[in-house]
Design a protein around this motif. Structure first.
Motif, PDB file in Angstrom:
ATOM      1  N   VAL A 124      53.577  29.482 -13.953  1.00  0.00           N
ATOM      2  CA  VAL A 124      54.176  28.991 -12.620  1.00  0.00           C
ATOM      3  C   VAL A 124      53.385  29.625 -11.639  1.00  0.00           C
ATOM      4  O   VAL A 124      52.986  30.852 -11.873  1.00  0.00           O
ATOM      5  CB  VAL A 124      55.684  29.295 -12.734  1.00  0.00           C
ATOM      6  CG1 VAL A 124      56.050  28.871 -11.370  1.00  0.00           C
ATOM      7  CG2 VAL A 124      56.330  28.622 -13.688  1.00  0.00           C
ATOM      8  N   SER A 125      53.218  29.171 -10.617  1.00  0.00           N
ATOM      9  CA  SER A 125      52.227  29.512  -9.373  1.00  0.00           C
ATOM     10  C   SER A 125      53.430  30.626  -8.658  1.00  0.00           C
ATOM     11  O   SER A 125      54.048  30.073  -7.699  1.00  0.00           O
ATOM     12  CB  SER A 125      51.654  28.676  -8.594  1.00  0.00           C
ATOM     13  OG  SER A 125      51.331  29.317  -7.533  1.00  0.00           O
ATOM     14  N   MET A 126      53.626  31.609  -8.937  1.00  0.00           N
ATOM     15  CA  MET A 126      54.487  32.669  -8.354  1.00  0.00           C
ATOM     16  C   MET A 126      54.110  32.876  -6.945  1.00  0.00           C
ATOM     17  O   MET A 126      55.235  32.904  -6.028  1.00  0.00           O
ATOM     18  CB  MET A 126      54.440  34.092  -9.034  1.00  0.00           C
ATOM     19  CG  MET A 126      54.881  33.988 -10.660  1.00  0.00           C
ATOM     20  SD  MET A 126      56.592  33.499 -10.645  1.00  0.00           S
ATOM     21  CE  MET A 126      57.449  34.779 -10.171  1.00  0.00           C
ATOM     22  N   GLY A 127      52.854  32.954  -6.489  1.00  0.00           N
ATOM     23  CA  GLY A 127      52.424  33.237  -5.258  1.00  0.00           C
ATOM     24  C   GLY A 127      52.820  31.755  -4.412  1.00  0.00           C
ATOM     25  O   GLY A 127      53.343  32.053  -3.429  1.00  0.00           O
ATOM     26  N   GLY A 128      52.551  30.620  -5.096  1.00  0.00           N
ATOM     27  CA  GLY A 128      53.063  29.500  -4.390  1.00  0.00           C
ATOM     28  C   GLY A 128      54.320  29.448  -3.874  1.00  0.00           C
ATOM     29  O   GLY A 128      54.634  28.862  -2.933  1.00  0.00           O
ATOM     30  N   ARG A 129      55.201  29.530  -4.991  1.00  0.00           N
ATOM     31  CA  ARG A 129      56.616  29.848  -4.610  1.00  0.00           C
ATOM     32  C   ARG A 129      57.080  30.739  -3.854  1.00  0.00           C
ATOM     33  O   ARG A 129      57.787  30.716  -3.019  1.00  0.00           O
ATOM     34  CB  ARG A 129      57.446  29.691  -5.999  1.00  0.00           C
ATOM     35  CG  ARG A 129      57.282  28.648  -7.013  1.00  0.00           C
ATOM     36  CD  ARG A 129      57.811  27.363  -6.433  1.00  0.00           C
ATOM     37  NE  ARG A 129      59.017  27.359  -5.754  1.00  0.00           N
ATOM     38  CZ  ARG A 129      59.344  26.846  -4.568  1.00  0.00           C
ATOM     39  NH1 ARG A 129      58.444  26.189  -3.981  1.00  0.00           N
ATOM     40  NH2 ARG A 129      60.630  27.107  -3.977  1.00  0.00           N
TER      41      ARG A 129
END
Length: 255
Positions: free
Chosen positions: A232-237
């Motif tokens: 999952v894109s942690m940075g995006g979230r």
């Protein structure tokens, strides 16, 4: 400014969504007290070659920066500093060199945040893997031990050359601060956030004067790889949530 008014501006404001992300990162960096008066700078490449980039205007506090305030400049344009709205000379020196010399550095964030700068001030500026946050940076940090003064063009070129290894995402700028690079604003801000957190944990652990529980290189390497490959894109979230909070508060960052 109303949401409708902001939407009406989008067609006339190039790279609007990228500007919004960058403005949100500025606002949140100030909220975390990782800014430095009206100094420091973030940039984001917006063309395929990576030489055209957005950057904060000269001497504007991070907490006030809006999407429309960001400058669009070209690292290959030698007349940039002759513009009436020219960026800070050290911003041009450091970020101009990065966007000319380091194509994979699409986004770059430079701050003098407290704990990263403490690390940069130690004779040994290595961040050891003592917890999960610090382990995520294992073999992904370069230490610059050649500080030569303010980051005008010559110093910027020297710093850019230290990012030759594509694995390296963080530069501990000895006697100076930290420089973080990434693919997007979200990716880079998330890395900046976690690096400062990791530095804080390490510095406070040193305060105790007790032996540190250092992870093995094998485990640290595994953690760093797992973070890189996280599904999952942690940075995006992370950035999406920060923008949502700013919106709920009525922030002007999108303006």
């Amino acid at each position: 400014m109303t949401v409708t008014a902001i939407a009406d501006r989008r067609p006339n404001l190039p790279h609007y969504e990228e500007r919004v992300d960058l403005a949100a990162a500025f606002r949140w960096t100030a909220r975390l007290n990782m800014h430095e008066a009206v100094a420091n700078h973030f940039s984001l490449a917006v063309d395929e070659a990576g030489t055209q980039f957005l950057i904060n205007p000269n001497m504007m506090h991070f907490s006030r920066i809006r999407a429309s305030d960001l400058l669009l400049i070209d690292a290959e344009d030698p007349t940039t500093m002759e513009r009436p709205d020219a960026p800070d000379p050290t911003a041009w020196g450091l970020h101009g060199a990065l966007h000319r010399r380091v194509p994979h550095a699409r986004c770059a964030m430079h701050v003098h945040s407290i704990h990263a700068t403490v690390l940069a001030s130690l004779a040994d500026s290595t961040l050891p893997p003592i917890d999960q946050n610090s382990a995520m940076f294992f073999e992904r940090v370069v230490i610059d031990g050649g500080y030569g003064g303010l980051a005008f063009e010559e110093e910027g070129e020297r710093c850019a050359a230290l990012f030759s290894d594509p694995r390296v995402k963080v530069m501990v700028m000895g006697n100076h601060g930290v420089l973080v690079i990434g693919r997007t604003v979200a990716d880079t801000f998330d890395r900046l956030y976690y690096f400062e957190r990791a530095c804080e944990t390490y510095i406070k652990a040193l305060w105790t004067g007790k032996p540190l529980r250092r992870l093995s290189d094998e485990v640290a390497r595994t953690v760093a790889r797992q973070i890189d490959d996280y599904p999952v894109s942690m940075g995006g979230r992370h950035l999406a949530e920060l923008k949502a909070i700013l919106d709920e508060e009525g922030s002007t960052f999108r303006g």
